[in-house]
Design a protein around this motif. Sequence first.
Motif, PDB file in Angstrom:
ATOM      1  N   SER A   1       0.818  -1.206   0.000  1.00 26.12           N
ATOM      2  CA  SER A   1       0.000   0.000   0.000  1.00 26.12           C
ATOM      3  C   SER A   1       0.851   1.254   0.000  1.00 26.12           C
ATOM      4  O   SER A   1       0.407   2.321  -0.440  1.00 26.12           O
ATOM      5  CB  SER A   1      -0.931   0.002   1.216  1.00 26.12           C
ATOM      6  OG  SER A   1      -0.165   0.007   2.420  1.00 26.12           O
ATOM      7  N   ASP A   2       2.100   1.149   0.493  1.00 26.94           N
ATOM      8  CA  ASP A   2       2.952   2.337   0.584  1.00 26.94           C
ATOM      9  C   ASP A   2       4.256   2.201  -0.188  1.00 26.94           C
ATOM     10  O   ASP A   2       5.178   2.985   0.015  1.00 26.94           O
ATOM     11  CB  ASP A   2       3.248   2.683   2.043  1.00 26.94           C
ATOM     12  CG  ASP A   2       4.155   1.653   2.720  1.00 26.94           C
ATOM     13  OD1 ASP A   2       4.276   0.525   2.189  1.00 26.94           O
ATOM     14  OD2 ASP A   2       4.742   1.970   3.769  1.00 26.94           O
ATOM     15  N   GLY A   3       4.373   1.204  -1.057  1.00 28.68           N
ATOM     16  CA  GLY A   3       5.614   1.104  -1.806  1.00 28.68           C
ATOM     17  C   GLY A   3       5.789  -0.206  -2.530  1.00 28.68           C
ATOM     18  O   GLY A   3       4.881  -1.040  -2.586  1.00 28.68           O
ATOM     19  N   LEU A   4       6.979  -0.365  -3.077  1.00 29.65           N
ATOM     20  CA  LEU A   4       7.394  -1.599  -3.722  1.00 29.65           C
ATOM     21  C   LEU A   4       8.461  -2.253  -2.848  1.00 29.65           C
ATOM     22  O   LEU A   4       9.368  -1.582  -2.373  1.00 29.65           O
ATOM     23  CB  LEU A   4       7.965  -1.328  -5.115  1.00 29.65           C
ATOM     24  CG  LEU A   4       7.023  -0.657  -6.113  1.00 29.65           C
ATOM     25  CD1 LEU A   4       7.750  -0.384  -7.431  1.00 29.65           C
ATOM     26  CD2 LEU A   4       5.781  -1.513  -6.366  1.00 29.65           C
ATOM     27  N   SER A   5       8.328  -3.544  -2.646  1.00 33.04           N
ATOM     28  CA  SER A   5       9.289  -4.291  -1.835  1.00 33.04           C
ATOM     29  C   SER A   5      10.030  -5.268  -2.733  1.00 33.04           C
ATOM     30  O   SER A   5       9.418  -6.159  -3.335  1.00 33.04           O
ATOM     31  CB  SER A   5       8.568  -5.050  -0.716  1.00 33.04           C
ATOM     32  OG  SER A   5       9.484  -5.846   0.023  1.00 33.04           O
ATOM     33  N   MET A   6      11.348  -5.096  -2.841  1.00 28.07           N
ATOM     34  CA  MET A   6      12.163  -5.962  -3.678  1.00 28.07           C
ATOM     35  C   MET A   6      12.494  -7.237  -2.904  1.00 28.07           C
ATOM     36  O   MET A   6      13.326  -7.231  -2.003  1.00 28.07           O
ATOM     37  CB  MET A   6      13.416  -5.232  -4.128  1.00 28.07           C
ATOM     38  CG  MET A   6      13.120  -3.990  -4.958  1.00 28.07           C
ATOM     39  SD  MET A   6      14.604  -3.198  -5.654  1.00 28.07           S
ATOM     40  CE  MET A   6      15.100  -4.417  -6.895  1.00 28.07           C
ATOM     41  N   VAL A   7      11.818  -8.317  -3.263  1.00 29.77           N
ATOM     42  CA  VAL A   7      11.981  -9.585  -2.556  1.00 29.77           C
ATOM     43  C   VAL A   7      13.303 -10.248  -2.931  1.00 29.77           C
ATOM     44  O   VAL A   7      14.065 -10.679  -2.074  1.00 29.77           O
ATOM     45  CB  VAL A   7      10.796 -10.519  -2.868  1.00 29.77           C
ATOM     46  CG1 VAL A   7      10.985 -11.885  -2.212  1.00 29.77           C
ATOM     47  CG2 VAL A   7       9.474  -9.883  -2.414  1.00 29.77           C
ATOM     48  N   TYR A   8      13.579 -10.332  -4.230  1.00 26.23           N
ATOM     49  CA  TYR A   8      14.831 -10.924  -4.698  1.00 26.23           C
ATOM     50  C   TYR A   8      15.063 -10.483  -6.136  1.00 26.23           C
ATOM     51  O   TYR A   8      14.101 -10.334  -6.909  1.00 26.23           O
ATOM     52  CB  TYR A   8      14.797 -12.453  -4.624  1.00 26.23           C
ATOM     53  CG  TYR A   8      16.171 -13.076  -4.758  1.00 26.23           C
ATOM     54  CD1 TYR A   8      17.062 -13.054  -3.699  1.00 26.23           C
ATOM     55  CD2 TYR A   8      16.591 -13.659  -5.950  1.00 26.23           C
ATOM     56  CE1 TYR A   8      18.341 -13.601  -3.809  1.00 26.23           C
ATOM     57  CE2 TYR A   8      17.862 -14.202  -6.070  1.00 26.23           C
ATOM     58  CZ  TYR A   8      18.729 -14.172  -5.000  1.00 26.23           C
ATOM     59  OH  TYR A   8      19.999 -14.695  -5.117  1.00 26.23           O
TER      60      TYR A   8
END
Length: 251
Positions: A176-183
Motif C-alpha cells: 500500500s505504501d511502496g514496492l518491496s524488492m523480494v529478490y
Amino acid sequence: MTRHPTDHPQFYLTAPAPCPYLEGRQERKVFTHLVGSQAPALNDVLTQGGFRRSQNIAYRPACENCRACISVRIRVADFLWTKSFRRQWKQGEKIIGARLPAAPSAEQYDLFQSYLRARHDNGGMSDMSVLDYAMMVEDTHVETMVIEYRRKGPDSFITGTGEGPLLGVALSDQLSDGLSMVYSFFDPQHMDLGLGTLMILDHVHQAQRLGLPYVYLGYWVNGSSKMAYKARFRPQEQLTPDGWVEVEETP
C-alpha cells in the motif's frame, strides 16, 4: 489440510543457525505465515515493521546478541539522483523492464543459476532445484510481480516488453505504501550494464509513477560487504526502536 489463522497470526522462532552474512555468528528468525485473504494487509503491516517475505512466510531476525540487520527503505519523492545514478539510468535507456504475473520460466531459472554460480556459489540458495525456484516465485498470497529486463526492440514502446535474451529479473511485491524488492538477479556476463543498480533505480522510477512513497530494500547488514551497496540510495530511512528514521550517513 493445515489451516493458519489470518486475523490473529501466530509467530514462531527458528533454532540457531550459522549467519549467512557475518562469519562466526548465529542467527535466529521469528516468522509467521502469509496465507488467505488477509495476507496482503498483513504483509503491509509486517513489512512496515521490518519483516521480509519469502514465499508465504514473513520473517525478521531475532538474534539474541546481534542487531546488525537493519531494515532500510528509499524515500522516492525526493530521491537523490547522483551523477553516477544519472549515468547509470542513461546507460540503461536501451533496457526495458516488463511487469509480468508471478510465474516462473525455464529461462528465468537458467539465469538464476548462472547468477548464483558467479556471485553466491556457496550460498544457501545454490542448490535450489527448478521446483524450489518455482515455489519461490509463485507461492505467494500477496500482490507479487516478476519484472523481466531485456533490451528494447522496435516495438517495445507498444508492447512494453523487450526482446532477446533475459538480462535481469526482479521478484517484487506491491504494498500500500511502496514496492518491496523480494529478490533480484541478473546476467553476470553483463556486469558492464550495472543491472543490479539499474533494477533498483527502475523500482524508484516505478514507485514515483505509481505515487508510492517507498522502495523497500530489505536488510542492510552492518559489517557485511555484500549489503554495503544499499547505503548508496538516498534519502534512506532505517527502522530503529523509535520507528523509521532518515539516516544522513551509514556507519
